[in-house]
Design an enzyme around this catalytic site. Structure first.
Site, PDB file in Angstrom:
ATOM      1  N   CYS A  26      -0.441   2.966   4.977  1.00  0.00           N
ATOM      2  CA  CYS A  26       0.543   1.671   5.021  1.00  0.00           C
ATOM      3  C   CYS A  26       1.881   2.396   4.615  1.00  0.00           C
ATOM      4  O   CYS A  26       1.908   3.587   4.066  1.00  0.00           O
ATOM      5  CB  CYS A  26       0.203   0.730   4.101  1.00  0.00           C
ATOM      6  SG  CYS A  26      -0.090   1.422   2.578  1.00  0.00           S
ATOM      7  N   HIS A  64      -0.055   2.081  -5.830  1.00  0.00           N
ATOM      8  CA  HIS A  64      -0.852   0.973  -6.615  1.00  0.00           C
ATOM      9  C   HIS A  64      -0.183   0.519  -7.548  1.00  0.00           C
ATOM     10  O   HIS A  64      -0.333  -0.693  -8.139  1.00  0.00           O
ATOM     11  CB  HIS A  64      -2.223   1.483  -7.029  1.00  0.00           C
ATOM     12  CG  HIS A  64      -3.227   1.844  -6.018  1.00  0.00           C
ATOM     13  ND1 HIS A  64      -3.418   1.200  -4.839  1.00  0.00           N
ATOM     14  CD2 HIS A  64      -4.039   2.925  -5.997  1.00  0.00           C
ATOM     15  CE1 HIS A  64      -4.350   1.694  -3.995  1.00  0.00           C
ATOM     16  NE2 HIS A  64      -4.791   2.615  -4.608  1.00  0.00           N
ATOM     17  N   GLU A 117      -4.542  -1.100  -8.763  1.00  0.00           N
ATOM     18  CA  GLU A 117      -3.517  -1.927  -8.658  1.00  0.00           C
ATOM     19  C   GLU A 117      -3.603  -3.148  -9.539  1.00  0.00           C
ATOM     20  O   GLU A 117      -2.755  -3.758 -10.029  1.00  0.00           O
ATOM     21  CB  GLU A 117      -3.592  -2.520  -7.098  1.00  0.00           C
ATOM     22  CG  GLU A 117      -2.518  -3.609  -6.779  1.00  0.00           C
ATOM     23  CD  GLU A 117      -2.523  -4.321  -5.279  1.00  0.00           C
ATOM     24  OE1 GLU A 117      -2.798  -3.410  -4.363  1.00  0.00           O
ATOM     25  OE2 GLU A 117      -2.304  -5.447  -5.330  1.00  0.00           O
ATOM     26  N   SER A 175      -6.811   4.950   5.230  1.00  0.00           N
ATOM     27  CA  SER A 175      -6.722   6.140   4.590  1.00  0.00           C
ATOM     28  C   SER A 175      -6.783   7.549   5.609  1.00  0.00           C
ATOM     29  O   SER A 175      -6.879   8.639   4.868  1.00  0.00           O
ATOM     30  CB  SER A 175      -7.934   6.188   3.505  1.00  0.00           C
ATOM     31  OG  SER A 175      -9.124   6.087   4.211  1.00  0.00           O
TER      32      SER A 175
HETATM   33  S1  SF4 Z   1       0.583   0.036  -0.772  1.00  0.00           S
HETATM   34 FE1  SF4 Z   1      -0.567  -2.129  -0.842  1.00  0.00          FE
HETATM   35  S2  SF4 Z   1       1.203  -3.607  -0.726  1.00  0.00           S
HETATM   36 FE2  SF4 Z   1       2.091  -1.547  -0.253  1.00  0.00          FE
HETATM   37  S3  SF4 Z   1       2.092  -1.499   1.807  1.00  0.00           S
HETATM   38 FE3  SF4 Z   1       0.370  -0.612   1.421  1.00  0.00          FE
HETATM   39  S4  SF4 Z   1      -1.232  -2.148   1.280  1.00  0.00           S
HETATM   40 FE4  SF4 Z   1       0.694  -3.149   1.578  1.00  0.00          FE
END
Ligand code: SF4
Length: 288
Positions: free
Chosen positions: A14, A76, A133, A272
């Site tokens: 992400c 996190h 987190e 991941s």
């Molecule tokens: S770290 Fe968590 S909140 Fe940030 S983009 Fe990735 S999944 Fe979304």
């Protein structure tokens, strides 16, 4: 006929994790020693790649014994105690906490300051106990927030108190909504209930996205470490919509027999899975 290969744009890290890795790479490129508190991402190969660039992964105990160094905080996030420790030990923090998580930490802290649990309110976090987190979120409330891991645990809340419900960013939306419904049905008429949908769509939307991606191809290669639980869920979804789906950990596991009679291959993966690994699989296919 040449094989059409497509890598799923929505697969892989992400943006929070990608940004954290970029920050680490920038810092390492300056030639500085850089420590990272916890694995920067749940992927052994990517951690190894960064280790070779000089990133040293440490835990909280090791951090406590360090002084005058730089420590990167991963996406996190961390509880306030980690920042205090850094101040005490003159550690420079490279804060790669994902902005979405940072925002959530601030909201919880504000809520806690406005209505501490001593005044009859419960701050409830739907999340995995002990997850980094979640520890960062609970830390905003002097550890007073209540963590519920799943729907089955919601019944043990005290419904005579005000309830403010939040969620870890990567939890399931469906389960969150079931929890909200249950609380709405059970909250005492004299208590206030408010819920805040803090689930990150970056992950929540992957299921529908990956499923439409998998239906588009004759063959689907799902690239992922076999231990990834998020990977297992997404892989099963691909398999559900396309029986010709294979889970592989890397290009060496591609069986040329899978390609017989195939015109299009879709390559996707878990949250991941590094992009470079999916690209290696694409290159291996192109060389078949
Ligand atoms: S770290 Fe968590 S909140 Fe940030 S983009 Fe990735 S999944 Fe979304």
């Amino acid at each position: 006929m040449s094989l059409k290969i497509e890598i799923d744009n929505g697969s892989g890290f992400c943006f929070g994790v990608t940004t954290a890795i970029q920050k680490a790479e920038e810092e390492l490129a300056k030639g500085n020693t850089l420590y990272c508190l916890g694995d920067i991402v749940h992927n052994g190969m990517e951690c190894e790649r960064l280790r070779q660039l000089g990133l040293i992964t440490i835990d909280h105990e090791q951090m406590a014994s360090l002084h005058n160094v730089k420590v990167l905080l991963r996406a996190h996030g961390e509880p306030p105690a980690t920042y205090e420790l850094a101040r005490k030990n003159n550690i420079e923090i490279i804060d790669a906490t994902c902005p979405v998580v940072l925002q959530l930490q601030k909201r919880i802290r504000k809520q806690y300051e406005a209505s501490p649990s001593g005044e009859g309110a419960s701050i409830v976090i739907f999340g995995k106990k002990g997850h980094a987190e979640v520890l960062g979120l609970v830390g905003q409330t002097q550890s007073e927030a209540i963590v519920i891991e799943n729907f089955d645990e919601v019944s043990r809340l005290d419904f005579t108190r005000d309830i403010y419900l939040y969620s870890q960013t990567t939890k399931s939306l469906d389960e969150f909504h079931r929890i909200i419904e249950y609380i709405q049905q059970h909250i005492s008429p004299t208590a206030t209930f408010r819920s805040f949908d803090t689930i990150c769509r970056n992950v929540a939307n992957r299921m529908p996205n990956i499923s439409s991606f998998a239906t588009k191809h004759d063959l689907v290669l799902f690239v992922c470490g076999r231990k990834s639980s998020n990977g297992r869920v997404l892989y099963n979804e691909c398999l559900r919509v396309n029986a010709n789906t294979h889970m592989i950990e890397g290009p060496e596991e591609i069986d040329p027999a899978w390609l017989e009679g195939i015109e299009t291959v879709g390559i996707c993966g878990a949250t991941s899975t590094p992009k470079w690994l999916m690209e290696q699989c694409r290159d291996a296919l192109s060389n078949e």
